[in-house]
Write a protein that holds these residues in place. Structure first.
Motif, PDB file in Angstrom:
ATOM      1  N   ASP A 125      16.912  -2.811 -34.779  1.00  0.00           N
ATOM      2  CA  ASP A 125      17.807  -1.653 -34.738  1.00  0.00           C
ATOM      3  C   ASP A 125      19.243  -2.159 -34.875  1.00  0.00           C
ATOM      4  O   ASP A 125      19.639  -3.087 -34.165  1.00  0.00           O
ATOM      5  N   TRP A 126      20.036  -1.587 -35.795  1.00  0.00           N
ATOM      6  CA  TRP A 126      21.407  -2.052 -36.006  1.00  0.00           C
ATOM      7  C   TRP A 126      22.272  -0.943 -36.565  1.00  0.00           C
ATOM      8  O   TRP A 126      21.785  -0.001 -37.176  1.00  0.00           O
ATOM      9  N   LEU A 127      23.573  -1.061 -36.310  1.00  0.00           N
ATOM     10  CA  LEU A 127      24.553  -0.162 -36.913  1.00  0.00           C
ATOM     11  C   LEU A 127      25.032  -0.783 -38.215  1.00  0.00           C
ATOM     12  O   LEU A 127      25.069  -2.012 -38.364  1.00  0.00           O
ATOM     13  N   ASP A 128      25.447   0.046 -39.154  1.00  0.00           N
ATOM     14  CA  ASP A 128      25.867  -0.447 -40.473  1.00  0.00           C
ATOM     15  C   ASP A 128      26.961  -1.510 -40.401  1.00  0.00           C
ATOM     16  O   ASP A 128      26.985  -2.429 -41.215  1.00  0.00           O
ATOM     17  N   ASP A 129      27.881  -1.399 -39.457  1.00  0.00           N
ATOM     18  CA  ASP A 129      28.963  -2.387 -39.363  1.00  0.00           C
ATOM     19  C   ASP A 129      28.579  -3.593 -38.492  1.00  0.00           C
ATOM     20  O   ASP A 129      29.406  -4.465 -38.242  1.00  0.00           O
ATOM     21  N   PHE A 130      27.344  -3.645 -38.027  1.00  0.00           N
ATOM     22  CA  PHE A 130      26.804  -4.731 -37.195  1.00  0.00           C
ATOM     23  C   PHE A 130      27.516  -4.884 -35.850  1.00  0.00           C
ATOM     24  O   PHE A 130      27.407  -5.919 -35.212  1.00  0.00           O
ATOM     25  N   SER A 131      28.229  -3.839 -35.399  1.00  0.00           N
ATOM     26  CA  SER A 131      28.828  -3.900 -34.069  1.00  0.00           C
ATOM     27  C   SER A 131      27.744  -3.829 -32.998  1.00  0.00           C
ATOM     28  O   SER A 131      27.965  -4.191 -31.851  1.00  0.00           O
ATOM     29  N   TYR A 132      26.570  -3.363 -33.372  1.00  0.00           N
ATOM     30  CA  TYR A 132      25.404  -3.387 -32.496  1.00  0.00           C
ATOM     31  C   TYR A 132      24.205  -3.789 -33.339  1.00  0.00           C
ATOM     32  O   TYR A 132      24.006  -3.284 -34.445  1.00  0.00           O
ATOM     33  N   LEU A 136      13.720  -5.921 -30.546  1.00  0.00           N
ATOM     34  CA  LEU A 136      12.816  -5.769 -29.406  1.00  0.00           C
ATOM     35  C   LEU A 136      11.429  -6.199 -29.861  1.00  0.00           C
ATOM     36  O   LEU A 136      10.880  -5.610 -30.797  1.00  0.00           O
ATOM     37  N   ALA A 137      10.877  -7.196 -29.230  1.00  0.00           N
ATOM     38  CA  ALA A 137       9.604  -7.773 -29.678  1.00  0.00           C
ATOM     39  C   ALA A 137       8.451  -7.384 -28.772  1.00  0.00           C
ATOM     40  O   ALA A 137       8.582  -7.358 -27.548  1.00  0.00           O
ATOM     41  N   ASP A 138       7.316  -7.106 -29.401  1.00  0.00           N
ATOM     42  CA  ASP A 138       6.035  -6.961 -28.721  1.00  0.00           C
ATOM     43  C   ASP A 138       6.020  -5.837 -27.683  1.00  0.00           C
ATOM     44  O   ASP A 138       5.486  -6.001 -26.593  1.00  0.00           O
ATOM     45  N   TYR A 139       6.609  -4.696 -28.010  1.00  0.00           N
ATOM     46  CA  TYR A 139       6.584  -3.539 -27.123  1.00  0.00           C
ATOM     47  C   TYR A 139       5.314  -2.736 -27.371  1.00  0.00           C
ATOM     48  O   TYR A 139       4.861  -2.613 -28.512  1.00  0.00           O
ATOM     49  N   ILE A 140       4.755  -2.157 -26.336  1.00  0.00           N
ATOM     50  CA  ILE A 140       3.562  -1.329 -26.482  1.00  0.00           C
ATOM     51  C   ILE A 140       3.882  -0.125 -27.363  1.00  0.00           C
ATOM     52  O   ILE A 140       4.936   0.488 -27.249  1.00  0.00           O
ATOM     53  N   PHE A 141       2.954   0.206 -28.247  1.00  0.00           N
ATOM     54  CA  PHE A 141       3.074   1.348 -29.154  1.00  0.00           C
ATOM     55  C   PHE A 141       1.790   2.157 -29.007  1.00  0.00           C
ATOM     56  O   PHE A 141       0.730   1.717 -29.445  1.00  0.00           O
ATOM     57  N   ILE A 142       1.883   3.315 -28.363  1.00  0.00           N
ATOM     58  CA  ILE A 142       0.667   4.085 -28.078  1.00  0.00           C
ATOM     59  C   ILE A 142       0.810   5.534 -28.531  1.00  0.00           C
ATOM     60  O   ILE A 142       1.890   6.109 -28.500  1.00  0.00           O
ATOM     61  N   LYS A 143      -0.313   6.078 -28.956  1.00  0.00           N
ATOM     62  CA  LYS A 143      -0.344   7.490 -29.336  1.00  0.00           C
ATOM     63  C   LYS A 143      -0.447   8.312 -28.059  1.00  0.00           C
ATOM     64  O   LYS A 143      -1.319   8.081 -27.231  1.00  0.00           O
ATOM     65  N   VAL A 144       0.463   9.269 -27.900  1.00  0.00           N
ATOM     66  CA  VAL A 144       0.459  10.080 -26.692  1.00  0.00           C
ATOM     67  C   VAL A 144      -0.159  11.464 -26.910  1.00  0.00           C
ATOM     68  O   VAL A 144      -0.663  12.057 -25.967  1.00  0.00           O
ATOM     69  N   LYS A 145      -0.112  11.951 -28.147  1.00  0.00           N
ATOM     70  CA  LYS A 145      -0.775  13.223 -28.436  1.00  0.00           C
ATOM     71  C   LYS A 145      -0.865  13.465 -29.935  1.00  0.00           C
ATOM     72  O   LYS A 145      -0.135  12.867 -30.722  1.00  0.00           O
TER      73      LYS A 145
END
Length: 162
Positions: A125-132, A136-145
């Protein structure tokens, strides 16, 4: 003369055994042969757990939107020429009312790590000017509905992962 299957003794094998052999052979096929599988289906998914970071809705037409943040884009199962990636989710979003006013970008790759039976998300995740910028690695990704909430429509005042 008897048919080959009877000569080979296959007809006498229990069905469960023949099915198990077929599954085992299928598990050894190259990844290209398994590319027809569709690991993700349309529906609402949560990224992260304890706490959840965001929730998104994957739509049948290959687009997605945020239900907890105002962002969206496209998603695909089995990106070509990328081993180990089950799905790719990418898009951008507008940021307003912050020292940076412009666009943020998100790319999420979904894998199925061998150490568990859940999907994992790696989120860039980044802003176009790279100020941020963050990863994030290996986060759980689950279907909730299956049926998604409506898109989140408030203005974004920060990056999606902040």
């Amino acid at each position: 003369m008897q048919p080959f299957v009877r000569q080979a003794g296959i007809a006498a094998l229990p069905f469960a055994f023949v099915l198990a052999i077929g599954v085992a052979v299928g598990m050894t096929l190259p990844s290209r042969a398994l590319a027809a599988t569709k690991p993700l289906n349309p529906g609402q998914y949560q990224i992260g757990a304890n706490p959840a970071i965001q929730e998104i809705c994957l739509k049948k037409d290959g687009t997605w939107y945020g239900t907890t943040f105002n962002f969206g884009g496209y998603w695909i199962n089995n990106p070509q020429n990328v081993d180990g990636i089950w799905a790719a989710i990418y898009g951008n979003y507008q940021v307003q009312g912050h020292e940076y006013e412009g666009y943020g970008n998100s790319t999420i790759t979904i894998t199925n790590p061998p150490h568990n039976h859940l999907f994992a998300a790696d989120w860039y995740d980044w802003l176009d000017d790279f100020s941020y910028k963050t990863f994030l690695a290996d986060y759980i990704f689950i279907k909730v509905k299956r049926d998604c909430d409506a898109p989140f429509t408030d203005e974004n005042t920060h990056a999606a992962t902040q």
